[in-house]
Design an enzyme around this catalytic site. Sequence first.
Site, PDB file in Angstrom:
ATOM      1  N   ASP A  43       0.833  -1.199   0.000  1.00 49.36           N
ATOM      2  CA  ASP A  43       0.000   0.000   0.000  1.00 49.36           C
ATOM      3  C   ASP A  43       0.870   1.253   0.000  1.00 49.36           C
ATOM      4  O   ASP A  43       0.362   2.372  -0.089  1.00 49.36           O
ATOM      5  CB  ASP A  43      -0.999   0.004   1.153  1.00 49.36           C
ATOM      6  N   SER A  44       2.190   1.048   0.041  1.00 47.81           N
ATOM      7  CA  SER A  44       3.141   2.141  -0.192  1.00 47.81           C
ATOM      8  C   SER A  44       2.929   2.773  -1.557  1.00 47.81           C
ATOM      9  O   SER A  44       3.422   3.873  -1.820  1.00 47.81           O
ATOM     10  CB  SER A  44       4.577   1.619  -0.086  1.00 47.81           C
ATOM     11  N   ASP A  82      -0.675  -6.228   0.248  1.00 50.28           N
ATOM     12  CA  ASP A  82      -1.123  -5.585   1.483  1.00 50.28           C
ATOM     13  C   ASP A  82      -2.646  -5.520   1.575  1.00 50.28           C
ATOM     14  O   ASP A  82      -3.321  -5.155   0.597  1.00 50.28           O
ATOM     15  CB  ASP A  82      -0.596  -4.143   1.552  1.00 50.28           C
ATOM     16  N   LYS A 111      -0.599  -9.369   3.515  1.00 50.50           N
ATOM     17  CA  LYS A 111       0.093  -8.756   4.656  1.00 50.50           C
ATOM     18  C   LYS A 111      -0.870  -7.867   5.422  1.00 50.50           C
ATOM     19  O   LYS A 111      -1.604  -7.078   4.813  1.00 50.50           O
ATOM     20  CB  LYS A 111       1.308  -7.941   4.198  1.00 50.50           C
ATOM     21  N   GLU A 113      -1.160  -5.393   9.172  1.00 47.65           N
ATOM     22  CA  GLU A 113      -0.379  -4.674  10.170  1.00 47.65           C
ATOM     23  C   GLU A 113      -1.011  -4.818  11.547  1.00 47.65           C
ATOM     24  O   GLU A 113      -2.227  -4.774  11.687  1.00 47.65           O
ATOM     25  CB  GLU A 113      -0.283  -3.188   9.801  1.00 47.65           C
ATOM     26  N   GLU A 179       9.539  -3.511  10.817  1.00 46.21           N
ATOM     27  CA  GLU A 179       9.973  -2.229  10.252  1.00 46.21           C
ATOM     28  C   GLU A 179      10.460  -1.293  11.350  1.00 46.21           C
ATOM     29  O   GLU A 179       9.798  -1.138  12.379  1.00 46.21           O
ATOM     30  CB  GLU A 179       8.830  -1.569   9.477  1.00 46.21           C
TER      31      GLU A 179
END
Length: 263
Positions: A43-44, A82, A111, A113, A179
Site C-alpha cells: 500500500d506504499s 497488502d 500482509k 499490520e 519495520e
Amino acid sequence: MITVNTLQKMKAAGEKIAMLTAYESSFAALMDDAGVDVLLVGDSLGMAVQGRQSTLPVSLRDMCYHTECVARGAKNAMIVSDLPFGAYQQSKEQAFAAAAELMAAGAHMVKLEGGVWMAETTEFLQMRGIPVCAHIGLTPQSVFAFGGYKVQGRGGKAQALLNDAKAHDDAGAAVVLMECVPAELAKKVTESVSCPTIGIGAGVDCDGQVLVMHDMLGIFPGKTAKFVKNFMQGQSSIQAAVRAYVAEVKAKTFPAAEHIFAD
C-alpha cells in the site's frame, strides 16, 4: 516458483530472502528475472505511485488492480499483497473477504499490520487457506497514532514487540515483517520465531530484507530514510541495480552499519 515452503527452507538453510515492492507488470517481470524472491504489492503505492502523503487512502480496489498487474509479470517470485487500511480491522470476517479478493487477483499471501491484537485474524485467515505476513514494529497505517515515522521497540517496549511476533508465529503466520526496529531486538525476534522474518530498517540478522522499489532506485522525492540505500549508483541499468540489491542481501552486506538502528 517460490512458495511458503521455499521461504521456510531458506530460513533453515540460512539463505537470505530478497524482497522488493512492485506495482506493475514490467517491473515485476524485471525483478523476477533479476532474482528477487518475493514481490510486495505494498500500500506504499499510495505514496510512491499515487503521490499521497500516507498509505491510508489506498483502497482495496487499488490493491487488487496493482496485484493483477504484478501477477501478469511475475513467473517465479512469490507475490504478497497488502490489506489496505479499513479493509480488515473491523472483524475477522471482513479481513477474510478482503484477503479473498487479493488472492483472486493473483496474490500468494496477504500482509496485515498489527501486533498481538491482530493475531486472531492471522489465525482465522491461515486456517482458511490464506498465508499471512504479519507486519509489526513501525506500521505505516498507524503513523498518526505513533506521531510520525519513529523507531519502535526501544527500551522497555522491546518485550511487547517480541510478544507481537510470537503471537503471530503461534497463530500460524507464514512471515513476520519488522519495520524500524533496533537490530539486536530484530535478531532476538528472528531467533525466537519459527517462521521467516523480513526486515526493513531492522538490521542484517532478519531472514530477509525488503525495500520500496522507488527508494532503492533513488527516484523517491524528498528525504530518504536511514535504512535506504540507492542501488542505482554505479549501475548502468535498473536490472543491474536490482541484481546488486539481491546480491548484497544474499551476501549479508546489506543492510550495513549505517542503515540500522541501535536500541
